[in-house]
Design an enzyme around this catalytic site. Structure first.
Site, PDB file in Angstrom:
ATOM      1  N   GLY A 205       2.974  -1.200   4.210  1.00 24.87           N
ATOM      2  CA  GLY A 205       2.703   0.160   3.799  1.00 24.87           C
ATOM      3  C   GLY A 205       4.148   0.753   3.801  1.00 24.87           C
ATOM      4  O   GLY A 205       4.708   0.425   2.737  1.00 24.87           O
ATOM      5  N   GLY A 206       4.911   1.504   4.796  1.00 23.22           N
ATOM      6  CA  GLY A 206       6.057   2.049   4.597  1.00 23.22           C
ATOM      7  C   GLY A 206       7.185   1.089   3.730  1.00 23.22           C
ATOM      8  O   GLY A 206       7.736   1.565   2.943  1.00 23.22           O
TER       9      GLY A 206
ATOM     10  N   GLU B 266      -5.300  -4.774  10.501  1.00 22.83           N
ATOM     11  CA  GLU B 266      -4.472  -3.863  10.855  1.00 22.83           C
ATOM     12  C   GLU B 266      -4.925  -2.960  12.056  1.00 22.83           C
ATOM     13  O   GLU B 266      -5.365  -2.146  12.261  1.00 22.83           O
ATOM     14  CB  GLU B 266      -4.337  -2.627   9.449  1.00 22.83           C
ATOM     15  CG  GLU B 266      -4.382  -3.434   8.218  1.00 22.83           C
ATOM     16  CD  GLU B 266      -3.602  -2.527   7.497  1.00 22.83           C
ATOM     17  OE1 GLU B 266      -2.639  -2.794   6.897  1.00 22.83           O
ATOM     18  OE2 GLU B 266      -4.340  -1.471   7.017  1.00 22.83           O
TER      19      GLU B 266
ATOM     20  N   ASN C 103       0.811  -1.103   0.250  1.00 26.86           N
ATOM     21  CA  ASN C 103       0.051   0.043  -0.128  1.00 26.86           C
ATOM     22  C   ASN C 103       0.857   1.189  -0.075  1.00 26.86           C
ATOM     23  O   ASN C 103       1.506   1.592   1.103  1.00 26.86           O
ATOM     24  CB  ASN C 103      -0.937   0.016   1.322  1.00 26.86           C
ATOM     25  CG  ASN C 103      -1.804   1.344   1.387  1.00 26.86           C
ATOM     26  OD1 ASN C 103      -1.736   2.061   0.614  1.00 26.86           O
ATOM     27  ND2 ASN C 103      -2.136   1.355   2.601  1.00 26.86           N
ATOM     28  N   TRP C 104       0.974   1.679  -1.235  1.00 30.93           N
ATOM     29  CA  TRP C 104       1.950   2.956  -1.234  1.00 30.93           C
ATOM     30  C   TRP C 104       1.271   4.240  -0.514  1.00 30.93           C
ATOM     31  O   TRP C 104       1.844   5.329  -0.460  1.00 30.93           O
ATOM     32  CB  TRP C 104       2.008   3.137  -2.706  1.00 30.93           C
ATOM     33  CG  TRP C 104       2.856   2.409  -3.359  1.00 30.93           C
ATOM     34  CD1 TRP C 104       3.459   1.190  -2.969  1.00 30.93           C
ATOM     35  CD2 TRP C 104       3.714   2.238  -4.843  1.00 30.93           C
ATOM     36  NE1 TRP C 104       4.204   0.505  -3.870  1.00 30.93           N
ATOM     37  CE2 TRP C 104       4.478   1.174  -4.969  1.00 30.93           C
ATOM     38  CE3 TRP C 104       3.402   3.289  -5.846  1.00 30.93           C
ATOM     39  CZ2 TRP C 104       5.046   0.878  -6.128  1.00 30.93           C
ATOM     40  CZ3 TRP C 104       4.238   3.273  -6.894  1.00 30.93           C
ATOM     41  CH2 TRP C 104       4.864   2.058  -7.260  1.00 30.93           C
TER      42      TRP C 104
HETATM   43  P1  PGA Z   1       2.634   0.360   7.679  1.00 32.87           P
HETATM   44  O1  PGA Z   1       1.432   0.392   6.830  1.00 32.87           O
HETATM   45  O2  PGA Z   1       3.281  -0.903   7.013  1.00 32.87           O
HETATM   46  O3  PGA Z   1       3.409   1.329   7.103  1.00 32.87           O
HETATM   47  O4  PGA Z   1       2.601   0.369   9.229  1.00 32.87           O
HETATM   48  C1  PGA Z   1       0.472  -0.685   6.855  1.00 32.87           C
HETATM   49  C2  PGA Z   1      -1.007  -0.017   6.192  1.00 32.87           C
HETATM   50  O5  PGA Z   1      -1.297   0.989   6.687  1.00 32.87           O
HETATM   51  O6  PGA Z   1      -1.522  -0.799   5.347  1.00 32.87           O
END
Ligand code: PGA
Length: 252
Positions: free
Chosen positions: A236-237, A169, A11-12
């Site tokens: 995400g990150g 999440e 997820n960018w």
């Molecule tokens: P993160 O984000 O890996 O940066 O914690 C995950 C997400 O929000 O899907």
């Protein structure tokens, strides 16, 4: 053959110009090749969907959007509809992400509407649920998640339920560097599967893929993926760095 194929989704969020997308994708493709036993999906911002769609053509990487509007078209300034996402090459769409719940006021009822729209428009939804730290500390996690799942996934037949994807999440783990332990995540994933079984039946619930998301990194993915009900990750990150994301895809 496991009945659930592992899935790693990146997820960018609101990151990525065309040039950045091109750079990231070209490195990622070299690093991951064509994994046969697992699925990879990228969810870039709307503005680079076309670019990424072109770059992943002919690879095994799938394309997701990060949101949609529940109507197929209409006078909704600033919104994007499911058929447009299909047209841009998407097969999946992330729905009900906690950042949308937090900053754009999305409720479980709205998420439910969007899940129906995704189904109507031929997109597989990745439906996000999760508790805040306060809710966890008050001992509300399982009840809350179960309610989120029930409301968001209300009114679908077993075939539709079996094909969609749920992402657990925990809000306190997103972008914080704090991950749920594999045991904490597994406990909630098992509760989600039990709720899915109540909504449908055991066999259907066994087919649904449940991803974990929240600070998934190369150094914690293996432990998470070893749990019985963790079928993948929503990243995400770390999905913005080709090396880190490739290592997550190559979890052992
Ligand atoms: P993160 O984000 O890996 O940066 O914690 C995950 C997400 O929000 O899907």
């Amino acid at each position: 053959m496991p009945i659930r194929r592992s899935l790693i989704a990146g997820n960018w969020k609101m990151f990525g110009t065309r040039a950045e997308a091109e750079r990231l994708l070209s490195e990622l493709k070299t690093r991951i090749g064509r994994p046969a036993d697992r699925e990879v999906i990228i969810a870039p911002p709307f503005t680079v969907l076309e670019t990424v769609s072109r770059l992943v053509a002919g690879t095994s990487i799938g394309l997701a959007a990060q949101n949609l509007h529940w109507e197929p078209q209409g006078a909704f300034t600033g919104e994007i509809a499911g058929p447009m996402l299909k047209d841009a090459g998407c097969s999946h769409v992330i729905l009900g992400h906690s950042e949308r719940r937090q900053y754009s006021g999305e409720t479980d009822e709205l998420v439910a509407r969007k899940v129906h729209a995704a189904h109507r428009d031929g997109l597989v939804p990745i439906v996000c649920v999760g508790e805040t730290l306060e809710q966890r500390e008050r001992g509300e996690t399982t009840d809350l998640i179960s309610r989120q799942v029930r409301t968001a996934l209300h009114g679908h037949d077993h075939t539709t339920l079996a094909s969609l994807i749920v992402a657990y999440e925990p809000v306190w783990a997103i972008g914080t560097g704090r991950t749920a332990t594999p045991a904490q995540a597994q406990e909630v994933h098992a509760a989600i599967r039990a709720t899915l079984a109540e909504l449908s039946d055991h066999a259907t619930a066994e087919m649904v893929r449940i991803l974990y998301g929240g600070s998934v990194k190369p150094d914690n993915v293996d432990g998470l993926m070893a749990e019985a009900d963790i079928d993948g990750a929503l990243v995400g990150g770390a999905s913005l760095q080709a090396e880190a994301f490739a290592r997550i895809v190559q979890f052992r």
